[in-house]
Design a protein around this motif. Structure first.
Motif, short mmCIF file in Angstrom:
data_model
loop_
_atom_site.label_atom_id
_atom_site.label_comp_id
_atom_site.label_asym_id
_atom_site.label_seq_id
_atom_site.Cartn_x
_atom_site.Cartn_y
_atom_site.Cartn_z
N VAL A 1 63.80 45.95 42.26
CA VAL A 1 62.90 46.06 43.40
C VAL A 1 62.70 47.55 43.68
CG1 VAL A 1 62.57 45.62 45.86
CG2 VAL A 1 63.59 43.87 44.41
N ARG A 2 61.43 47.96 43.78
CA ARG A 2 61.11 49.34 44.12
C ARG A 2 61.35 49.52 45.63
NH1 ARG A 2 58.14 51.51 39.93
NH2 ARG A 2 57.13 49.52 39.50
N CYS A 3 62.35 50.32 45.98
CA CYS A 3 62.84 50.32 47.37
C CYS A 3 62.39 51.49 48.22
CB CYS A 3 64.38 50.29 47.37
SG CYS A 3 65.08 48.73 46.80
N GLN A 4 61.85 52.55 47.64
CA GLN A 4 61.60 53.75 48.45
C GLN A 4 60.65 53.47 49.61
OE1 GLN A 4 61.84 53.74 45.17
NE2 GLN A 4 63.64 55.06 44.94
N GLY A 5 59.54 52.82 49.34
CA GLY A 5 58.58 52.54 50.42
C GLY A 5 59.13 51.55 51.43
N LEU A 6 59.83 50.51 50.95
CA LEU A 6 60.40 49.52 51.86
C LEU A 6 61.47 50.15 52.74
CD1 LEU A 6 60.81 46.54 49.35
CD2 LEU A 6 58.95 46.93 50.98
N ALA A 7 62.30 51.01 52.15
CA ALA A 7 63.36 51.65 52.93
C ALA A 7 62.78 52.61 53.96
CB ALA A 7 64.32 52.38 52.00
N GLY A 8 61.70 53.28 53.60
CA GLY A 8 61.07 54.18 54.56
C GLY A 8 60.58 53.45 55.79
N ALA A 9 60.00 52.26 55.58
CA ALA A 9 59.54 51.47 56.72
C ALA A 9 60.71 50.99 57.56
CB ALA A 9 58.71 50.29 56.22
N ALA A 10 61.83 50.62 56.92
CA ALA A 10 63.01 50.15 57.65
C ALA A 10 63.61 51.28 58.47
CB ALA A 10 64.04 49.58 56.68
N ALA B 1 61.99 53.91 59.61
CA ALA B 1 61.05 54.24 60.68
C ALA B 1 61.16 53.26 61.84
CB ALA B 1 59.62 54.25 60.13
N ALA B 2 61.45 51.99 61.55
CA ALA B 2 61.58 51.00 62.62
C ALA B 2 62.74 51.34 63.54
CB ALA B 2 61.77 49.60 62.01
N VAL B 3 63.84 51.85 62.98
CA VAL B 3 64.98 52.25 63.81
C VAL B 3 64.65 53.53 64.57
CG1 VAL B 3 67.40 52.96 63.75
CG2 VAL B 3 66.62 51.08 62.31
N ARG B 4 63.99 54.47 63.91
CA ARG B 4 63.65 55.73 64.58
C ARG B 4 62.70 55.50 65.76
NH1 ARG B 4 63.97 57.94 59.02
NH2 ARG B 4 65.68 59.45 59.03
N ARG B 5 61.78 54.54 65.62
CA ARG B 5 60.84 54.25 66.72
C ARG B 5 61.49 53.45 67.84
NH1 ARG B 5 57.42 52.69 62.42
NH2 ARG B 5 57.87 50.52 62.99
N GLY B 6 62.63 52.83 67.56
CA GLY B 6 63.25 51.97 68.55
C GLY B 6 62.81 50.53 68.47
N TRP C 1 72.72 54.05 58.61
CA TRP C 1 71.45 53.41 58.24
C TRP C 1 70.50 54.44 57.63
CZ3 TRP C 1 69.54 48.44 58.41
CH2 TRP C 1 68.16 48.28 58.38
N PHE C 2 70.32 55.57 58.29
CA PHE C 2 69.40 56.58 57.79
C PHE C 2 69.89 57.18 56.48
CE2 PHE C 2 68.42 57.20 62.50
CZ PHE C 2 67.34 56.34 62.45
N SER C 3 71.19 57.35 56.35
CA SER C 3 71.73 57.91 55.10
C SER C 3 71.41 57.00 53.92
CB SER C 3 73.25 58.09 55.24
OG SER C 3 73.82 58.50 54.02
N TRP C 4 71.58 55.69 54.11
CA TRP C 4 71.28 54.76 53.02
C TRP C 4 69.77 54.65 52.77
CZ3 TRP C 4 75.27 50.62 54.94
CH2 TRP C 4 76.50 50.88 54.35
N MET C 5 69.01 54.52 53.83
CA MET C 5 67.58 54.32 53.65
C MET C 5 66.90 55.56 53.06
SD MET C 5 66.97 51.19 54.64
CE MET C 5 68.55 50.89 53.86
#
Length: 1239
Positions: free
Chosen positions: A659-668, A670-675, A688-692
């Motif tokens: 599974v190509r994860c870079q784009g999916l992880a970026g969205a995940a 961002a969801a935490v950063r936005r609250g 979370w941010f370190s892994w994503m």
């Protein structure tokens, strides 16, 4: 069900070979064989000698093979060398002549196997490596030392002279004949010549010279020893008889003290429990927890539809949560118990608050774990492998096993009181779930988010499958690890340096260092940093491989760390992720040199076919012989370990699905950063941010049979104009919801008619985490737009352990966003990991693993030991584990009950990442249950039969009552406010503290103790019922069984209450708004005096005496309050008359004094109540105890390394203990001084 094997035996009496097969059958896990006697004992022509075994498959096995077939796998050897040794012993035993032909023994008359036998710790390991497999046979009649039933194996093994060099044989034999499996076939047996393994047997051949005559004292001493030995043997024999009869171990003292009555009223499952009788006198978990759950489930109290229509929006809102699906192979452990305690508390709380509540259960198919379990079962019961069965037949066996065992974990979850909607339970291999998995794969493949490629994965050579690359073990340096398939431990954590000769015949070399020497056979290059001055002269040069002779280029690449090792590194693209990327950048080859089974492939002799870690040792020796070895140094490293097989994972370049994860992880991220997605505790956001932010593509294919088969097909075009493709080429793979859809896709992609397309579906299955990542929406019917999907997705909360934040939580978020466009939940609560009371990880080898059901029902120390003996620990680990159990549970684990365990686990979650579970604290909450029980009994008795409660709880709008009533209602309202706010903020310790504090320290220890029926009787009764009703509803989310048992017995209010406390409204601050600052301040003043009085009574050992007390209050206003509440002080303080001293008036002589507060000093008259000399003696003994305890504690805290080595929670406990001991010592010293004045 398959027919059992048939055991062919000669007519009785059974000989040694027949007995051995019968004993092996008794140890076997499967159904016992059907026994047939062969007339005359003569086998049919062409068949093996009797006994023989006809297997379900039709094979006919001789005596030795039959014993091996019937025995469990753990008795056959855990590795090929051990298994070979077992067969060697079998062959040795079968070659021994029958007992009637035995001749007097001579040393080494029969050759023994090469290895010396030893005594296994578990004597049931009859066929274990290094242990003679021959069961005892009867001694020949000529043996003069033999009693009527004196069995022995042939004299070359068990007669005294021959067994002298091998004392372990005797210990093994004595251990075996005590087991029920042996006794059932052999009866009572003993060694010929006694049990001495070192001396010759009496009367036997080779007897030594008669010893000299012994003195009278020696004879007397020996007689005493014989008498003691006989008593010991009689005791042992009695214990063995109890075991044979299946008698249960006598409960430990701790269990006997707490075992209570059982609920014995016949109640069919699903019917309501009978609560018409009187409450038992004491709390019993078994009584309280009986019958309630099946009634809750049958009545549908756990369903979101209960009491409302789902078509009408609920103004209170919706609460949805899914259970992290446990493995179908799993059994309950403390991690499950913690999950259930937290999740069920939240679920019940939201349900009682009126929200439409759904807690959705499910079970995971656990691809690797389940396949391993069923494979072992097949091999043990039928002697076949999955490859012999074939894929379809094997999957049929797995499904049969699932239907047989799969409901076990659900029943255990019910035991914990989990209020889930079982009608919505899902299994990840159900058709609905499988369809969702196929849809998800096809959609992601069509979007280019799933692709096939040859990349580095972590490979389990034991399972022969790709495995998650996150299960790792950190090593600080040189470490020896046990690896499956290797007799000796393997060395890790070292850096081996060796030289590559420089091409050109000159005497130059390049020294490289590696932690995995065996991979050097697959080296394709050597790399150095382009700015390293030591290697500038090597640009464009090559080195020569000493074993293959290949030319390896010297690469200059900035990825190399010049400070690591020699600054030069070897490049093995097929067996290292970094090297793989280097190889792609520089166009290097990538030959695989370690095969899927862990043996060396594509390498020169003598390394071809050699196991990888044996090749490591062989290469090291060969490098030394050739003068290329340059040294070894310690090197901290991380070793990936397979949690299932304990194998060291091997990086291999293998064609897999990713599974190509870079784009999916970026969205995940961002969801935490936005609250939009909130993590609790917030400290986990950094992880979370370190892994994503540093994620790699996810390998989702596994080389298994059990699981969701990948819906992808390899395309072959039957047209010579289209060249054939490679397995790793993504262009020749298509996905489809069906084979027809895949064929149509392939035809369109290659521009050919569908009839020219041949398809081959991938044999692999998807990673279990892939299907689990779809769980929050697949359980509701996705991809179909079902009503449940519309109502319950996204969920409200995901609660799980922080250890699977990446494994499961992150992947659910990524897949939810990719496939539904929405987050699967709004909040994530991550609970801690459970450790033992000493902060150690729970491990069978330490003996500190705690089964929640043992805490609930209780277990003796002997039963804990028996659980250990059924595990696969080696003798040293087994003994260490036994000692750990003796130290931690000397009296076993008492019966604590489900409610106490749940409450304790919730109260423990304040400790951060780890929970150090002390069973003693769980037992403390069991005593809390007893306190609640006794308080409820007191209240119900005080209310009386004819009491009719008011329609609603009485607070500030009703009769205010006396001080005690006003105070306890005020404290109740604060408990309601504190508990609700804490649960809303995931502060479970705060919630349990609020509930526990109200029940123990305010309701039971104060309000109920002071004598409740004084003053306004109706106000008191109303207050009693209000406190009991609200207190039970506060308790219900944590302790559902106890709360239901007591709540059902309350006098009913009008209008009718809900049928169960599960549906009763949770107390809300808006309803219980009775804070009374004046009452609380006055009561705190009174309680301060009470605490001072109780402290003085305790310090002087007063139990029944009620001496008078005298109070000094500098402020007349507070003195007036003390005078007003003298009755309350007498009741709570346990004293007689209470007198206020006037201004300038002093207390009488012989009073003990204590300061209650700055408003009051307390004097307790002891003269004439205590005997000063006797009291001085008692106080002196206590003072010595306290001084010794303080000295030990101070010495420990002042020891070297205390601050660095001792866990913080232990240091905090020590500091609190120190303060407590110092305070108690001061009180004792003051009491001693007073007693001296009274002499």
């Amino acid at each position: 069900m398959a027919a059992p094997p048939v055991l062919l035996l000669p007519p009785p009496p059974a000989d040694a070979a027949a007995r051995r097969v019968l004993i092996a059958a008794r140890f076997g896990p499967g159904p016992p064989p059907r026994v047939e006697r062969v007339p005359g004992g003569v086998p049919a022509a062409g068949t093996p000698a009797l006994p023989a075994l006809r297997t379900p498959g039709g094979a006919l096995l001789g005596p030795g093979a039959a014993a091996l077939f019937l025995s469990p796998p753990r008795l056959r050897g855990t590795a090929p060398p051990e298994a070979a040794l077992v067969r060697q012993w079998v062959a040795f035993a079968e070659g021994i002549p029958p007992p009637s032909s035995l001749t007097p023994p001579t040393p080494c008359a029969i050759p023994r196997p090469s290895r010396v036998p030893f005594c296994p710790h578990d004597p049931s390991e009859l066929l274990s490596p290094d242990v003679p497999v021959t069961p005892p046979s009867l001694c020949p009649p000529p043996c003069p030392c033999a009693p009527p039933r004196c069995p022995s194996v042939p004299p070359q093994v068990l007669d005294a002279p021959s067994r002298a060099p091998f004392p372990a044989v005797t210990r093994w034999f004595l251990g075996c004949v005590r087991l029920p499996e042996f006794r059932a076939e052999l009866g009572d047996v003993r060694l010929c010549g006694g049990g001495d393994p070192t001396g010759p047997g009496p009367g036997g051949p080779g007897q030594a010279e008669p010893p000299p005559a012994k003195s009278a004292a020696q004879l007397k001493k020996e007689a005493k020893k014989r008498e003691k030995l006989e008593k010991f043997q009689q005791k042992q024999e009695k214990n063995r008889e109890l075991q044979v009869r299946g008698a249960k171990a006598k409960p430990s003292r701790a269990r006997r003290e707490l075992q209570g009555l059982r609920y014995e009223t016949p109640t069919p499952p699903g019917c309501k429990k009978d609560v018409g009788g009187p409450l038992p006198e004491s709390y019993s978990p078994a009584y309280v927890e009986a019958a309630w759950y099946s009634w809750w489930e049958k009545e549908g109290f756990f369903r979101p539809e209960c009491g409302r229509s789902l078509d009408t929006p609920n103004p209170r809102g919706v609460f949805v949560m899914c259970l992290p699906p446990p493995n179908v192979t799993g059994t309950l452990h403390l991690g499950h118990a913690l999950t259930v305690a937290i999740q069920d508390t939240l679920t019940r709380w939201h349900r009682m608050r009126g929200l439409t509540t759904l807690w959705a259960p499910g079970c995971d198919h656990a691809g690797i774990a389940t396949q391993v379990v069923v494979e072992r079962r097949l091999l043990r019961s039928r002697g076949v492998t999955r490859h012999q069965l074939g894929r379809d037949a094997f999957l049929g066996e797995v499904w049969r096993w699932k239907e047989e065992k799969g409901d076990r974990i659900y029943q255990q979850l019910r035991r914990l009181g989990a209020s889930m909607d079982w009608e919505r339970a899902c299994f990840t291999m159900d058709p609905k779930m499988s369809r969702a998995v196929t849809e998800a794969f096809v959609r992601l493949h069509e979007q280019g988010l799933i692709y096939r490629s040859r990349r580095i994965v972590h490979w389990s050579c034991t399972l022969r499958s790709a495995i998650s690359d996150i299960e790792k073990r950190e090593l600080g340096g040189r470490t020896l690890l046990r690896v499956p398939g290797y007799e000796e431990p393997v060395e890790f954590g070292v850096l081996v340096a060796f030289a590559y000769p420089l091409e050109g015949g000159e005497d130059a070399e390049v020294v490289v260092a590696t932690t995995r020497l065996e991979t050097m056979l697959g080296d394709e290059a050597v790399a150095v940093h382009p700015e390293d001055p030591r290697y500038q002269h090597l640009r464009g040069r090559h080195v020569l491989h000493p074993f293959t002779g290949r030319r390896l280029p010297v690469l200059h690449d900035p990825f190399v760390d010049p400070q690591f090792g020699t600054g030069a590194v070897k490049i093995t693209p097929a067996h290292d992720a970094t090297d793989f990327e280097v190889g792609q950048r520089h166009g290097l080859g990538g030959a695989t040199v370690i095969g899927e089974d862990g043996t060396m492939v594509n390498v020169p002799a003598p390394f071809q076919g050699m196991p990888r870690f044996k090749a490591r040792s062989a290469l090291l020796e060969t490098l030394k012989e050739r003068g290329l070895f340059r040294g070894v140094s310690e090197n901290p490293m991380v070793v990936p370990i397979c949690s299932r097989s304990k194998d060291v994972l091997e990086p291999r370049a293998v064609p897999q699905w990713f599974v190509r994860c870079q784009g999916l992880a970026g969205a995940a991220a961002a969801a935490v950063r936005r609250g939009d997605l909130r993590l609790h505790p917030a400290s986990h956001a950094r992880t979370w941010f370190s892994w994503m932010d540093n994620i790699r593509d996810w390998c989702i294919s596994r080389q298994l049979w059990w699981g969701h088969r990948i819906p992808a097909y390899f395309v072959t075009i039957n047209d010579p104009r289209v060249p054939p493709g490679q397995d790793e080429d993504d262009r020749f793979w298509v996905s489809g919801r069906s084979e027809d859809e895949a064929r149509a896709k392939a035809a369109a992609a290659f521009g050919v008619p569908p009839e020219l397309v041949s398809l081959r579906q991938d044999e692999d299955v998807l990673d279990t985490w892939f299907s689990s990542g779809l769980f929050p929406f697949s359980i509701f019917g996705w991809p179909d737009p079902t009503p449940d999907l519309e109502r319950f997705y996204p969920g409200s909360l995901l609660e799980t352990g922080h250890d699977i934040l990446f494994f499961w939580v992150a992947r659910m978020v990524m897949l939810g966003l990719a496939l539904t466009g929405r987050l699967p939940f709004r909040e994530v609560y991550l609970h801690a990991i459970v450790r033992d009371a000493h902060g150690r990880k729970m491990s069978k080898s330490l003996g500190n693993v705690i089964d929640p059901l043992d805490v609930i029902a209780g277990v003796s120390l002997q039963e804990l030991h028996q659980q250990l003996e059924s595990s696969n620990l080696d003798p040293a680990e087994l003994e260490r584990a036994r000692e750990g159990q003796k130290r931690d549970f000397p009296e076993g684990i008492p019966e604590c009950g489900t409610d106490a365990l749940r409450f304790a686990l919730c109260a423990y979650t304040a400790q951060g990442r780890d929970i150090n579970l002390d069973v003693g604290r769980v037992l403390g909450y069991r005593h809390f249950c007893n306190k609640v029980w006794n308080g409820a009994r007191f209240v119900l008795r005080a209310l009386g039969e004819g009491y009719r409660p008011p329609p609603a709880p009485q607070g500030s709008g009703g009769p205010r009552g006396a001080l005690a009533e006003r105070w306890v209602r005020s404290r109740l309202s604060r408990a309601v406010q504190g508990c609700g706010a804490a649960l809303g903020g995931f502060d479970f310790p705060g919630a349990t503290t609020a509930v526990h504090g109200f029940w123990v320290y305010e309701l039971c220890d104060v309000y109920l103790v002071r004598g409740v029926l004084g003053g306004d009787v109706e106000a008191v009764r109303d207050t009693l019922l209000t406190c009991l009703d609200a207190g039970l509803r506060l308790l219900a989310p944590f302790m559902p069984f106890l709360a239901e048992e007591l709540w059902q017995r309350l006098p009913p209010r009008a209008p009718p209450a809900p049928p169960s406390i599960c549906l009763a409204p949770f107390p809300e601050p808006e309803q219980f708004c009775w804070q009374d600052e004046e009452a609380e301040a006055t009561m705190e003043f009174v309680l301060g005096i009470v605490r001072a009085l109780r402290s003085l009574r305790a310090a002087h050992g007063l139990t029944r005496q009620r001496p008078p007390c005298f109070l000094q209050c500098p402020d007349p206003a507070w003195g007036s309050r003390a005078r007003r509440y003298r009755g309350l002080l007498r009741a709570l303080g346990g004293v007689g008359a209470v007198r206020l001293l006037g201004g300038g008036e002093g207390p009488p002589q012989g009073c003990a004094v204590a300061v209650a507060s700055d408003r009051c000093t307390v004097h307790l008259l002891l003269k004439g109540v205590v005997d000063p000399p006797k009291e001085l003696s008692r106080l002196g003994g206590r003072r010595e105890e306290l001084e010794k305890a303080l000295e030990r504690l101070r010495e420990r805290r002042g020891g070297p390394g205390y601050a660095q080595k001792v866990p913080p929670h232990v240091q905090e406990a020590d500091a609190a203990k120190l303060t407590q001991l110092e305070s108690e010592l001061r009180n004792v010293l003051e009491a001693e001084e007073l007693m001296r004045k009274m002499l």
